[in-house]
Design a protein around this motif. Structure first.
Motif, PDB file in Angstrom:
ATOM      1  N   GLY A  76       0.990  -1.210  -0.007  1.00  0.00           N
ATOM      2  CA  GLY A  76       0.106  -0.006  -0.065  1.00  0.00           C
ATOM      3  C   GLY A  76       0.811   1.257   0.069  1.00  0.00           C
ATOM      4  N   ILE A  77       2.027   1.192   0.710  1.00  0.00           N
ATOM      5  CA  ILE A  77       2.856   2.471   0.704  1.00  0.00           C
ATOM      6  C   ILE A  77       3.393   2.721  -0.471  1.00  0.00           C
ATOM      7  N   ASP A  78       3.868   1.483  -1.065  1.00  0.00           N
ATOM      8  CA  ASP A  78       4.449   1.689  -2.424  1.00  0.00           C
ATOM      9  C   ASP A  78       3.511   2.189  -3.699  1.00  0.00           C
ATOM     10  N   ASN A  79       2.199   1.725  -3.299  1.00  0.00           N
ATOM     11  CA  ASN A  79       0.970   2.195  -4.305  1.00  0.00           C
ATOM     12  C   ASN A  79       0.889   3.861  -4.037  1.00  0.00           C
ATOM     13  N   PHE A  80       1.042   4.211  -2.772  1.00  0.00           N
ATOM     14  CA  PHE A  80       0.787   5.566  -2.484  1.00  0.00           C
ATOM     15  C   PHE A  80       2.082   6.373  -3.099  1.00  0.00           C
ATOM     16  N   PHE A  81       3.161   6.104  -3.165  1.00  0.00           N
ATOM     17  CA  PHE A  81       4.389   6.795  -3.661  1.00  0.00           C
ATOM     18  C   PHE A  81       4.187   6.787  -5.390  1.00  0.00           C
ATOM     19  N   ASN A  82       3.819   5.681  -5.793  1.00  0.00           N
ATOM     20  CA  ASN A  82       3.700   5.638  -7.266  1.00  0.00           C
ATOM     21  C   ASN A  82       2.475   6.748  -7.660  1.00  0.00           C
ATOM     22  N   ASN A  83       1.640   6.765  -6.536  1.00  0.00           N
ATOM     23  CA  ASN A  83       0.490   7.596  -7.265  1.00  0.00           C
ATOM     24  C   ASN A  83       0.697   9.234  -7.189  1.00  0.00           C
ATOM     25  N   ILE A  84       1.527   9.357  -6.067  1.00  0.00           N
ATOM     26  CA  ILE A  84       1.813  10.906  -5.973  1.00  0.00           C
ATOM     27  C   ILE A  84       3.012  11.375  -7.025  1.00  0.00           C
ATOM     28  N   MET A  85       3.462  10.360  -7.804  1.00  0.00           N
ATOM     29  CA  MET A  85       4.370  10.713  -8.676  1.00  0.00           C
ATOM     30  C   MET A  85       3.788  11.019 -10.097  1.00  0.00           C
ATOM     31  N   PHE A  86       2.428  10.998  -9.938  1.00  0.00           N
ATOM     32  CA  PHE A  86       1.526  11.368 -10.972  1.00  0.00           C
ATOM     33  C   PHE A  86       2.104  12.736 -12.002  1.00  0.00           C
ATOM     34  N   PRO A  87       2.418  13.566 -11.250  1.00  0.00           N
ATOM     35  CA  PRO A  87       2.709  14.829 -12.093  1.00  0.00           C
ATOM     36  C   PRO A  87       4.013  14.659 -13.000  1.00  0.00           C
ATOM     37  N   VAL A  88       4.906  13.712 -12.706  1.00  0.00           N
ATOM     38  CA  VAL A  88       5.891  13.504 -13.269  1.00  0.00           C
ATOM     39  C   VAL A  88       5.760  12.632 -14.795  1.00  0.00           C
ATOM     40  N   ARG A  89       4.795  11.529 -14.512  1.00  0.00           N
ATOM     41  CA  ARG A  89       4.319  10.746 -15.572  1.00  0.00           C
ATOM     42  C   ARG A  89       3.601  11.601 -16.422  1.00  0.00           C
ATOM     43  N   PHE A  90       2.576  12.330 -16.099  1.00  0.00           N
ATOM     44  CA  PHE A  90       1.464  12.991 -16.679  1.00  0.00           C
ATOM     45  C   PHE A  90       2.286  14.010 -17.575  1.00  0.00           C
ATOM     46  N   THR A  91       3.183  14.727 -17.251  1.00  0.00           N
ATOM     47  CA  THR A  91       3.833  15.853 -17.983  1.00  0.00           C
ATOM     48  C   THR A  91       4.656  15.142 -19.005  1.00  0.00           C
ATOM     49  N   ASN A  92       5.543  14.352 -18.567  1.00  0.00           N
ATOM     50  CA  ASN A  92       6.311  13.646 -19.720  1.00  0.00           C
ATOM     51  C   ASN A  92       5.649  13.018 -20.768  1.00  0.00           C
ATOM     52  N   ASN A  93       4.426  12.126 -20.488  1.00  0.00           N
ATOM     53  CA  ASN A  93       3.745  11.771 -21.700  1.00  0.00           C
ATOM     54  C   ASN A  93       3.116  12.925 -22.419  1.00  0.00           C
TER      55      ASN A  93
END
Length: 243
Positions: A76-93
């Motif tokens: 769950g903690i790993d999922n949380f960290f992956n989720n909050i990195m959304f701005p990096v993935r969204f912007t670079n896509n």
């Protein structure tokens, strides 16, 4: 400049490096290549340093942490960290003109944040089969034809190159767990460099605890560790950019 150096030192195991380990098992081999590597002496020393730190500090701490914290909580903690990195993935896509992927990243973030207990559950994957599209600024630069430059092994981070070092700084401006760009971006979590170091270290320990033997499994086939890891990293990054 001091802040940028700090980020480079302690932004341990960004998703780019995670992908490096994930991609290894699929198709990369230990074939010698002719590589222009003027920093090879430094790179070898830093590879040895990183290897000792990871095996003698990170792995034992991660195994102790795994003994205390249940796997469900760590996932769950790993999922949380992956989720909050959304701005990096969204912007670079977006920057790579992958508009469908950007839309799916937005969908994933909203679903996991609103219905996945703030991101601790990855319902977008498990229930709706909406996969993450991991893109970073180093890949974006490669997408537009920027060459990787010379290999550089970063303290604690491991294999990299000049292009991806620039990309790392760009990603940290967008990252919510970095203080870089804190004066212009409101969603930053840490208030100072010490808090940033603590958050990122915790992320590393938690992530490593989910597969603590992965690194040793990879390196067991290496006759010469530095060029082995360097070439794996270079091939992995090329494949990620081509995708």
């Amino acid at each position: 400049m001091k802040k940028i150096i700090f980020i480079l030192l302690f932004a341990i195991l960004t998703y780019a490096n995670e992908d490096f380990y994930e991609d290894f098992d699929s198709e990369f081999s230990n074939k010698p290549q002719e590589v222009f590597d003027p920093l090879s002496g430094y790179n070898r020393l830093m590879t040895t340093f990183n290897d000792k730190v990871f095996l003698n500090i990170v792995v034992p701490v991660s195994k102790g942490y795994a003994y205390v914290v249940p796997e469900t909580a760590r996932t769950g903690i790993d999922n949380f960290f992956n989720n909050i990195m959304f701005p990096v993935r969204f912007t670079n896509n977006l920057l790579q003109l992958k508009f469908k992927n950007s839309l799916e990243e937005l969908e994933r973030f909203l679903i996991n944040t609103l219905w996945g207990l703030g991101g601790f559950m990855d319902l977008a994957t498990s229930e709706l089969n909406i996969k993450a599209h991991k893109e970073d600024f180093g890949q974006t630069l490669g997408f537009y034809g920027v060459g990787e430059g010379i290999p550089v092994v970063l303290p604690l981070l491991g294999p990299s190159n000049l292009r991806d070092m620039v990309g790392l700084a760009g990603d940290n401006i967008l990252s919510p767990i970095s203080t870089l760009g804190e004066n212009t971006i409101e969603y930053k979590i840490p208030n100072n460099n010490l808090e940033e170091f603590g958050i990122k270290t915790f992320d590393v320990v938690n992530n490593t605890s989910l597969n603590p033997d992965q690194y040793e499994t990879i390196k067991k086939d290496a006759l010469d560790l530095y060029p082995f890891l360097r070439d794996i990293y270079s091939q992995a990054r090329k494949r990620q950019i081509e995708e």
